[in-house]
Every structure is written in structure tokens, then in C-alpha cells.
Design a protein around this motif. Sequence first.
Motif, PDB file in Angstrom:
ATOM      1  N   LYS A  57       0.842  -1.204   0.000  1.00 42.02           N
ATOM      2  CA  LYS A  57       0.000   0.000   0.000  1.00 42.02           C
ATOM      3  C   LYS A  57       0.874   1.249   0.000  1.00 42.02           C
ATOM      4  CE  LYS A  57      -0.308  -0.149   5.003  1.00 42.02           C
ATOM      5  NZ  LYS A  57       0.911  -0.940   5.058  1.00 42.02           N
ATOM      6  N   PRO A  58       0.280   2.404  -0.261  1.00 44.48           N
ATOM      7  CA  PRO A  58       1.060   3.637  -0.241  1.00 44.48           C
ATOM      8  C   PRO A  58       1.784   3.774   1.098  1.00 44.48           C
ATOM      9  CG  PRO A  58      -1.110   4.046  -1.182  1.00 44.48           C
ATOM     10  CD  PRO A  58      -1.124   2.631  -0.692  1.00 44.48           C
ATOM     11  N   GLY A  59       3.029   4.220   1.030  1.00 44.68           N
ATOM     12  CA  GLY A  59       3.828   4.358   2.254  1.00 44.68           C
ATOM     13  C   GLY A  59       4.794   3.196   2.434  1.00 44.68           C
ATOM     14  N   ASP A  60       4.470   2.036   1.824  1.00 48.83           N
ATOM     15  CA  ASP A  60       5.380   0.883   1.898  1.00 48.83           C
ATOM     16  C   ASP A  60       6.534   1.073   0.912  1.00 48.83           C
ATOM     17  OD1 ASP A  60       3.703  -0.379   3.701  1.00 48.83           O
ATOM     18  OD2 ASP A  60       2.708  -1.614   2.174  1.00 48.83           O
ATOM     19  N   LYS A  61       7.679   0.456   1.257  1.00 43.74           N
ATOM     20  CA  LYS A  61       8.821   0.466   0.326  1.00 43.74           C
ATOM     21  C   LYS A  61       9.208  -0.971  -0.004  1.00 43.74           C
ATOM     22  CE  LYS A  61      10.792   4.640   2.360  1.00 43.74           C
ATOM     23  NZ  LYS A  61      11.809   5.100   3.321  1.00 43.74           N
ATOM     24  N   VAL A  62       9.543  -1.195  -1.262  1.00 42.10           N
ATOM     25  CA  VAL A  62       9.966  -2.527  -1.704  1.00 42.10           C
ATOM     26  C   VAL A  62      11.329  -2.404  -2.386  1.00 42.10           C
ATOM     27  CG1 VAL A  62       9.427  -4.476  -3.214  1.00 42.10           C
ATOM     28  CG2 VAL A  62       7.580  -3.302  -2.010  1.00 42.10           C
ATOM     29  N   ILE A  63      12.258  -3.253  -1.971  1.00 42.66           N
ATOM     30  CA  ILE A  63      13.595  -3.241  -2.588  1.00 42.66           C
ATOM     31  C   ILE A  63      13.576  -4.121  -3.844  1.00 42.66           C
ATOM     32  CG2 ILE A  63      16.028  -3.846  -2.266  1.00 42.66           C
ATOM     33  CD1 ILE A  63      15.742  -3.047   0.658  1.00 42.66           C
ATOM     34  N   VAL A  64      13.958  -3.499  -4.969  1.00 33.53           N
ATOM     35  CA  VAL A  64      13.930  -4.166  -6.281  1.00 33.53           C
ATOM     36  C   VAL A  64      15.303  -3.967  -6.934  1.00 33.53           C
ATOM     37  CG1 VAL A  64      12.876  -4.105  -8.591  1.00 33.53           C
ATOM     38  CG2 VAL A  64      11.448  -3.710  -6.570  1.00 33.53           C
ATOM     39  N   PRO A  65      15.911  -5.022  -7.479  1.00 34.28           N
ATOM     40  CA  PRO A  65      17.185  -4.815  -8.186  1.00 34.28           C
ATOM     41  C   PRO A  65      16.994  -3.851  -9.357  1.00 34.28           C
ATOM     42  CG  PRO A  65      16.618  -7.153  -8.078  1.00 34.28           C
ATOM     43  CD  PRO A  65      15.447  -6.415  -7.537  1.00 34.28           C
ATOM     44  N   ALA A  66      17.983  -2.995  -9.567  1.00 34.08           N
ATOM     45  CA  ALA A  66      17.873  -1.997 -10.650  1.00 34.08           C
ATOM     46  C   ALA A  66      17.918  -2.674 -12.014  1.00 34.08           C
ATOM     47  CB  ALA A  66      19.001  -0.978 -10.528  1.00 34.08           C
ATOM     48  N   LEU A  67      18.567  -3.851 -12.087  1.00 29.13           N
ATOM     49  CA  LEU A  67      18.696  -4.509 -13.376  1.00 29.13           C
ATOM     50  C   LEU A  67      17.611  -5.580 -13.522  1.00 29.13           C
ATOM     51  CD1 LEU A  67      21.428  -4.567 -15.557  1.00 29.13           C
ATOM     52  CD2 LEU A  67      20.568  -6.888 -15.268  1.00 29.13           C
ATOM     53  N   THR A  68      16.505  -5.166 -14.107  1.00 28.39           N
ATOM     54  CA  THR A  68      15.399  -6.082 -14.346  1.00 28.39           C
ATOM     55  C   THR A  68      14.504  -5.486 -15.416  1.00 28.39           C
ATOM     56  OG1 THR A  68      13.563  -7.308 -13.339  1.00 28.39           O
ATOM     57  CG2 THR A  68      13.957  -5.100 -12.485  1.00 28.39           C
ATOM     58  N   PHE A  69      13.453  -6.246 -15.790  1.00 26.14           N
ATOM     59  CA  PHE A  69      12.459  -5.687 -16.701  1.00 26.14           C
ATOM     60  C   PHE A  69      11.564  -4.733 -15.897  1.00 26.14           C
ATOM     61  CE2 PHE A  69       8.332  -6.127 -19.032  1.00 26.14           C
ATOM     62  CZ  PHE A  69       8.724  -5.390 -20.123  1.00 26.14           C
ATOM     63  N   LEU A  70      10.990  -3.774 -16.596  1.00 29.39           N
ATOM     64  CA  LEU A  70      10.179  -2.730 -15.960  1.00 29.39           C
ATOM     65  C   LEU A  70       9.135  -3.289 -14.992  1.00 29.39           C
ATOM     66  CD1 LEU A  70       9.385  -0.808 -19.271  1.00 29.39           C
ATOM     67  CD2 LEU A  70      11.107  -0.196 -17.566  1.00 29.39           C
ATOM     68  N   ALA A  71       8.530  -4.438 -15.351  1.00 27.29           N
ATOM     69  CA  ALA A  71       7.375  -4.952 -14.605  1.00 27.29           C
ATOM     70  C   ALA A  71       7.673  -5.173 -13.126  1.00 27.29           C
ATOM     71  CB  ALA A  71       6.903  -6.261 -15.240  1.00 27.29           C
ATOM     72  N   THR A  72       8.899  -5.611 -12.790  1.00 32.00           N
ATOM     73  CA  THR A  72       9.212  -5.917 -11.382  1.00 32.00           C
ATOM     74  C   THR A  72       9.003  -4.687 -10.510  1.00 32.00           C
ATOM     75  OG1 THR A  72      11.061  -7.118 -12.404  1.00 32.00           O
ATOM     76  CG2 THR A  72      10.865  -7.254 -10.003  1.00 32.00           C
ATOM     77  N   ALA A  73       9.405  -3.540 -11.036  1.00 33.54           N
ATOM     78  CA  ALA A  73       9.233  -2.286 -10.280  1.00 33.54           C
ATOM     79  C   ALA A  73       7.812  -1.733 -10.461  1.00 33.54           C
ATOM     80  CB  ALA A  73      10.264  -1.257 -10.755  1.00 33.54           C
ATOM     81  N   ASN A  74       7.292  -1.826 -11.681  1.00 34.21           N
ATOM     82  CA  ASN A  74       5.986  -1.195 -11.957  1.00 34.21           C
ATOM     83  C   ASN A  74       4.866  -1.751 -11.084  1.00 34.21           C
ATOM     84  OD1 ASN A  74       7.269   0.281 -13.892  1.00 34.21           O
ATOM     85  ND2 ASN A  74       6.317  -0.705 -15.644  1.00 34.21           N
ATOM     86  N   VAL A  75       4.902  -3.057 -10.786  1.00 33.35           N
ATOM     87  CA  VAL A  75       3.804  -3.634  -9.985  1.00 33.35           C
ATOM     88  C   VAL A  75       3.781  -3.043  -8.573  1.00 33.35           C
ATOM     89  CG1 VAL A  75       3.679  -5.783 -11.290  1.00 33.35           C
ATOM     90  CG2 VAL A  75       5.154  -5.671  -9.271  1.00 33.35           C
ATOM     91  N   VAL A  76       4.960  -2.657  -8.084  1.00 35.79           N
ATOM     92  CA  VAL A  76       5.025  -2.012  -6.760  1.00 35.79           C
ATOM     93  C   VAL A  76       4.299  -0.668  -6.825  1.00 35.79           C
ATOM     94  CG1 VAL A  76       6.622  -1.027  -5.048  1.00 35.79           C
ATOM     95  CG2 VAL A  76       7.193  -3.192  -6.205  1.00 35.79           C
ATOM     96  N   ARG A  77       4.579   0.077  -7.884  1.00 37.10           N
ATOM     97  CA  ARG A  77       3.919   1.380  -8.068  1.00 37.10           C
ATOM     98  C   ARG A  77       2.418   1.194  -8.327  1.00 37.10           C
ATOM     99  NH1 ARG A  77       4.186   4.742  -6.141  1.00 37.10           N
ATOM    100  NH2 ARG A  77       3.603   6.283  -7.703  1.00 37.10           N
ATOM    101  N   MET A  78       2.054   0.098  -9.013  1.00 34.79           N
ATOM    102  CA  MET A  78       0.621  -0.156  -9.279  1.00 34.79           C
ATOM    103  C   MET A  78      -0.148  -0.347  -7.970  1.00 34.79           C
ATOM    104  SD  MET A  78       1.349  -2.472 -12.634  1.00 34.79           S
ATOM    105  CE  MET A  78      -0.064  -3.515 -12.709  1.00 34.79           C
ATOM    106  N   CYS A  79       0.551  -0.723  -6.897  1.00 33.04           N
ATOM    107  CA  CYS A  79      -0.106  -0.858  -5.580  1.00 33.04           C
ATOM    108  C   CYS A  79       0.021   0.437  -4.778  1.00 33.04           C
ATOM    109  CB  CYS A  79       0.538  -1.990  -4.786  1.00 33.04           C
ATOM    110  SG  CYS A  79       0.293  -3.608  -5.521  1.00 33.04           S
ATOM    111  N   GLY A  80       0.665   1.435  -5.344  1.00 35.39           N
ATOM    112  CA  GLY A  80       0.817   2.717  -4.645  1.00 35.39           C
ATOM    113  C   GLY A  80       2.032   2.761  -3.723  1.00 35.39           C
ATOM    114  N   ALA A  81       2.772   1.656  -3.630  1.00 36.32           N
ATOM    115  CA  ALA A  81       3.980   1.619  -2.784  1.00 36.32           C
ATOM    116  C   ALA A  81       5.160   2.196  -3.558  1.00 36.32           C
ATOM    117  CB  ALA A  81       4.258   0.186  -2.355  1.00 36.32           C
ATOM    118  N   ASP A  82       6.288   2.360  -2.869  1.00 38.81           N
ATOM    119  CA  ASP A  82       7.471   2.930  -3.517  1.00 38.81           C
ATOM    120  C   ASP A  82       8.568   1.905  -3.713  1.00 38.81           C
ATOM    121  OD1 ASP A  82       7.338   5.741  -4.355  1.00 38.81           O
ATOM    122  OD2 ASP A  82       6.502   5.956  -2.325  1.00 38.81           O
ATOM    123  N   VAL A  83       9.319   2.106  -4.800  1.00 36.33           N
ATOM    124  CA  VAL A  83      10.420   1.212  -5.157  1.00 36.33           C
ATOM    125  C   VAL A  83      11.721   1.801  -4.610  1.00 36.33           C
ATOM    126  CG1 VAL A  83      11.692   0.212  -7.105  1.00 36.33           C
ATOM    127  CG2 VAL A  83       9.234   0.657  -7.315  1.00 36.33           C
TER     128      VAL A  83
END
Length: 380
Positions: free
Chosen positions: A70-96
Amino acid sequence: MSFKPYARPDVRDSDIDAVVEVLKSQFLTTGPKVPELEAFFSKIVGVQEAVACSNGTTALHLASLALGLKPGDKVIVPALTFLATANVVRMCGADVVFCDVDPDTGIMRLEDLQKTAELTGQGVVAVYPVHIGGHCADMKAISAYARKRGWKIVEDACHALGGSNHGHSVGACAYSDFACFSLHAVKSFTSCEGGVVTTNDPAMAERMRRLRNHGISRSEEAGPLRYEMHELGFNYRLSDVHAALALSQLERLDEVAKRRAEIVECYRQELNGIADAVCSVKPTLHGVPLLHLFQLLIDFEKLGLARDAVAQTLAKKGVGTQVHYQPVCDQPYYKKRYGVADVPGARRFYKRVLALPLYASLTEVEVKQVVQAVKETFIY
Ligand SMILES: Cc1ncc(COP(=O)(O)O)c(C=O)c1O
């Protein structure tokens, strides 16, 4: 000489027959083939539950929704990946929070995760390791670190079906809450478009099955003509046509794994060190991968060559190539939101990487043609 793309779907007559059989049946959308695929998938990876969905991105989104990001949450995502790994975090309103990776494998290491965690401080709720190309992150080490902090773990295993990690099949979720797979046409096994989430939590699996179908639940008491929606869901369903293709492809998992490994071995023997500054991506040591990609690392700067020009030269010789991936943090959307990330390992990997053709139907003669073309390009 025929053109060999970097990836090619391996569709055989048996796959076509399986699809035609569904097309002639009563169910084209979700019928018996989807649960059959789910049961087969959970058996081959050794996990309690497999939830089929429309693609790898929706698999990652369903897992993120099930986690309750949810918004306010942070998720650690490797910088080297396809867009989707990070985008789904943003789709939930959380931050990458972007994490660096090993410059020689493209994979997030424990030390990269520790550094990012220390710099980030509060608010992290999950980490999404990515098995780029099929090379696995050290899930045992990452999970021990994440669990101590109460974080959830979602493996982006979109490239890694058929591999193993510390003796467990990728997708067994021995060191994670969820593992997400893509069955996109370029992957080792395909349903054209498709995805699967695995988990050992039956309640989470049930929730994801509801979320993939508009949030709809049915009960025996209410009868077959009524349904209820308690939370907002999506249409992320897989069709029986796609499921039948995936099932047919997965039946030859061992054969495809063996052929891909033979090609990889041949490339490694023939191409490693053919010129100063050319080598293949270093294998990670904690598992047996089924590689989705064969990636060379080429120090183009040192060789005084431009990657685009090399790709064009190889294409003229019939060899298709591809680059996986531009660091996601450098996309304008993410730069605008988070500024410039400090990920030198991801940038160094990206600058040197180039994938060569790898698919089960590549013949001995074609493998030799690829090797010859690469040698001609780099040995003057
Ligand atoms: C690492 C990774 N994650 C997620 C995805 C998304 O999968 P799909 O294309 O099936 O949505 C991909 C697709 O290429 C991927 O490479």
C-alpha cells in the motif's frame, strides 16, 4: 544462412494438437485446463499452490496485492530487471527502492541488499529478487536477512522456470512467499502470453484466484447463480487455450533443459575469452539454472567498439542479439520520481551485456554458425 533470433518459441505438432483440442471443446476461457496446468506446475516445482494468470506482470501484481502492498510501503527491487518488477510495486501505490547488482552476473547479492537496506532505513516491507537470464539470486542468504527484518519475499522467476536454488526447484518457495513466472513467447516454455504465481500459503492462493477474476467469490450456500465481490479485482485470467499450450510445452521440460544446457556449454567453451574483454556471464554458484538467456559480457569501450554496430554486424551474419536490461531506475518515470540512483554494478553490467540466440530448436549447425559469426566479429 537463416536468421537466428535471440529467442524463438519451440512450438511442435503436439502443442498445436493440444490447442486445437481445446478449440473444439466447450471451454475456451477458464475451463478444466487451467486447474490442470496449476496442478502440473505445482508438481514440477514442488510447491503447494500454483495460480495461473494472464502474464508474468499480472503474476507479480497478484503477488503484490496478496501481500497487501500500500502507499507508504517500500519494496527493494534490483535496478537490473524488466520494468514490470518495479511497476507492480507502483501499481499498488507503494514505492520502489532500487538496489545494485553484481556487475558480472546482473544479480542482486546479499551485500547489495544490506547496503540498500542500511541507506533506506524505515518503511521497507518486502524485497523482490530477480533471477536474470535464469541465474539465481542467493535466496538462502537473502531470505535469512529479509526474514529477520519481517520483510516479505517475492521472487521474480520470470526467466528461471526449470532451475534450482540451494537444492530446491525455483518456484518451490523454500526461501520466499511467492515466486512469479512468465510464459511469454520468448521464454523457455510458453503459452503465448501467460503467467503463474507459486506459494505455499493456500489462503494467499485463494485470494489471488479471486483477485484474478474481478475479486469475485462464490459459495455453495448462495448457489451457482449468485456471486459476491468483497474486494476490487482484475481480469487477469488465463484461458484454457493458453493453458493447454503451456501444459503441452511443460511435458518436455527435461528434454528442453538438456538441449539448452548443451548449447550453453558449447557457447561457453567456444566463446569465453575469445578476445580480451569478451566473456560469458559468470554463473551464480547456488543452483543449477535452466538458462533463458545466454549473455556475453563485452567491454565495448576497451575494444573501441559500439554495441549497436556489433549487433548490426552480427545481424548481417544471421545472428540476432538483445540487451537485458537497461537499469529500470534510469527510465524517465523513475528518475523523475526518485532522482539518479547509485547503482554502478547495474550500469556496468548493462553497458557490456549482449544475449546470443538460445532456444531448444537451435541445431548443431546453427550453434556453430553463431560461434563462427561471433569469432569473426571479435577476432581481428
Ligand atoms: C524479469 C522479468 N520480470 C517480469 C516480466 C513480465 O513478464 P510478462 O511479459 O509475461 O508480463 C518479464 C518479461 O519479460 C521479465 O523479463
